[in-house]
Every structure is written in structure tokens, then in C-alpha cells.
Design a protein around this motif. Sequence first.
Motif, short mmCIF file in Angstrom:
data_model
loop_
_atom_site.label_atom_id
_atom_site.label_comp_id
_atom_site.label_asym_id
_atom_site.label_seq_id
_atom_site.Cartn_x
_atom_site.Cartn_y
_atom_site.Cartn_z
N ASP A 1 0.85 -1.19 0.00
CA ASP A 1 0.00 0.00 0.00
C ASP A 1 0.89 1.25 0.00
OD1 ASP A 1 -1.71 2.14 0.63
OD2 ASP A 1 -3.04 0.87 1.81
N ALA B 1 8.16 14.78 2.74
CA ALA B 1 6.91 14.65 1.98
C ALA B 1 7.21 14.56 0.48
CB ALA B 1 5.98 15.82 2.28
N ASP C 1 6.85 11.10 -1.83
CA ASP C 1 5.94 11.15 -2.98
C ASP C 1 6.68 10.74 -4.25
OD1 ASP C 1 3.40 12.26 -4.41
OD2 ASP C 1 5.08 13.23 -5.41
N GLU D 1 0.18 4.48 -0.47
CA GLU D 1 -0.29 5.64 0.29
C GLU D 1 -0.08 5.43 1.79
OE1 GLU D 1 -0.96 8.35 -1.16
OE2 GLU D 1 -0.89 7.44 -3.15
N ALA D 2 -0.32 4.22 2.27
CA ALA D 2 -0.07 3.93 3.68
C ALA D 2 1.43 4.01 3.99
CB ALA D 2 -0.61 2.55 4.05
N ILE E 1 3.64 5.93 2.44
CA ILE E 1 4.01 7.34 2.45
C ILE E 1 3.62 7.97 3.78
CG2 ILE E 1 3.45 9.59 1.45
CD1 ILE E 1 3.32 8.22 -1.27
N THR E 2 2.43 7.65 4.27
CA THR E 2 2.00 8.17 5.57
C THR E 2 2.93 7.72 6.68
OG1 THR E 2 -0.31 8.24 4.87
CG2 THR E 2 0.12 8.20 7.24
N GLN E 3 3.27 6.43 6.67
CA GLN E 3 4.15 5.90 7.71
C GLN E 3 5.53 6.56 7.66
OE1 GLN E 3 4.65 1.62 7.69
NE2 GLN E 3 6.54 1.75 8.88
N THR F 1 6.44 9.47 6.28
CA THR F 1 6.44 10.90 6.60
C THR F 1 6.22 11.16 8.09
OG1 THR F 1 4.10 11.00 5.96
CG2 THR F 1 5.71 11.63 4.30
N GLU F 2 5.45 10.29 8.74
CA GLU F 2 5.24 10.44 10.19
C GLU F 2 6.45 9.98 10.99
OE1 GLU F 2 1.68 8.30 11.04
OE2 GLU F 2 0.34 9.89 10.30
N ASP F 3 7.21 9.06 10.43
CA ASP F 3 8.30 8.41 11.17
C ASP F 3 9.64 9.10 10.98
OD1 ASP F 3 9.05 6.31 12.90
OD2 ASP F 3 9.88 5.17 11.23
#
Length: 253
Positions: A205, A223, A227, A207-208, A210-212, A214-216
Motif C-alpha cells: 500500500d 513529503a 511522494d 499511500e499507507a 508514504i503516511t508511515q 512521513t510520520e516516522d
Amino acid sequence: MLNRVAVLSDIHGILPALEAVLAEPDVSTADRIVLTGDITAGPQPTQVLDRLTSLGDRVVWISGNADRELLEYRRGQRDSIPDPIAPWAAEQLREDHIDLLGRLPQSRSLPVHGLGKVLFCHATPRDDEEVVLVDSRLDRWREVLSGLDTDIRTVVCGHTHMPFVRLAHGRLVINPGSIGMPYGRAGAHWALLGPGVGLRSTAFDVEAAITQVTEDSSYPEIAEWADYFLHTRATDADALEAFAPRDGRSHAP
């Protein structure tokens, strides 16, 4: 003699992509997991190293040019690295990570069922930055493979982030592609050896991930970085155009 060997190259500090590949049954049951370099230079360098070291002796480590550059940067042997994320990644590493990178060899050979003695390296057997491509001329392959023992009939390399299998002067050459920074096709790319050769791609995944990431990661440009690389915005044509002048073809007669 090893029956199955999973080859993971160019992880570049992307933990979600690595985890997706490690969850593959053919990876979890392989006799060995060989890392052909460029493990750490990315947004999650410590997390990736800690995950890989947790696998113990099943992992065979090889240094890539990016790993060497991080090590040199931390040891004060260089004051810059061309890759913008690399100096940041180098500063994240703990001393035990630095010690680990400092012990990594440039190449290893292992006996694999069906393939014989296989040499694993990052770019070429003699240099961790040389460029060879699927369409590099045979004279170039003769040059970079010169000096190898005659019993080495298979060579596995990484560095260019694009998977291929080809013959070059009687030797089978394999590039598994990249786990974390693939060019041309989405997914985490790797290879399974024994008794034949399988080029594999593991979907995850994006998108998941990328979220992980960028948060980590505290990398300032994370970002944009995530991307670009996790969406595989560099095509194989882009990569070949960039790499081609570096394989010596412009100097060929």
C-alpha cells in the motif's frame, strides 16, 4: 549448497517496502537473505538496520556505495554527499550501526543449487559505483567482470534500481532491482535464486507507506521525497538516459 537465496538490493531506508518483502513466504523460508548494498541512505535508516539485524545469521550483508558514503561522512572522511538525504541519514545512525557498516564487505560468494558459485556485489565485482546496464556492450561486461575466478558463473549486482537477467561472456548476470527506490515500475523488487532465477515484485500500500514514512522520519523534505520515490515517478527510460553515459558507451569505438 544453499537451495534458495532471496536477494534484496537498494532498500534505501524504506521500512514499509522492506517489511512487505520480508513477509513473502519465499523470503521468510529462504536459506539466506543477501543484501546487495545501499541499505541505509533514506528516510528510515535506523529502523531498517534494526529490522535486518533482528533476522540474525540468515542475512548476508554487502556494502553499497551509499553505505560507504554514510560511513565516510560520519568518520569525517568527507564533508558532503551528492544525495541530499544521505547526510541527514548518516547523522541518524548509532555507533553500533556505524560499526556494522564498517565491517561490511564489497562482495561475497555463496554456492547456490542450480547456479553454482554465485558472486554477490553492489555495482560490479571491482567497484561499488560502476554502471552496467542490461544493454551495456559486451566489451564493457568483459571489462567489469575481468579477474573473476573461472568457477564463478553467476554474478548478482544492484546499484541501478532496474531488474534484469542477461548473459555476458558465458556468465549469468542478475540485477534484482530496488526494494525502496525502484525506477520504471511500482513495487518492491527482489530476486529468488535456486535452482533457477526468479525476478519478483511485491506490491504494498503505497499511500499507507508514504503516511508511515512521513510520520516516522524527521528529514526536512520527507513529503516530497516519499511522494517521488514511493510513487515511482522516475521511469525506466529516465533512469537509462541518466545512467547510459556512465557505462562507457559514449567512448566506444
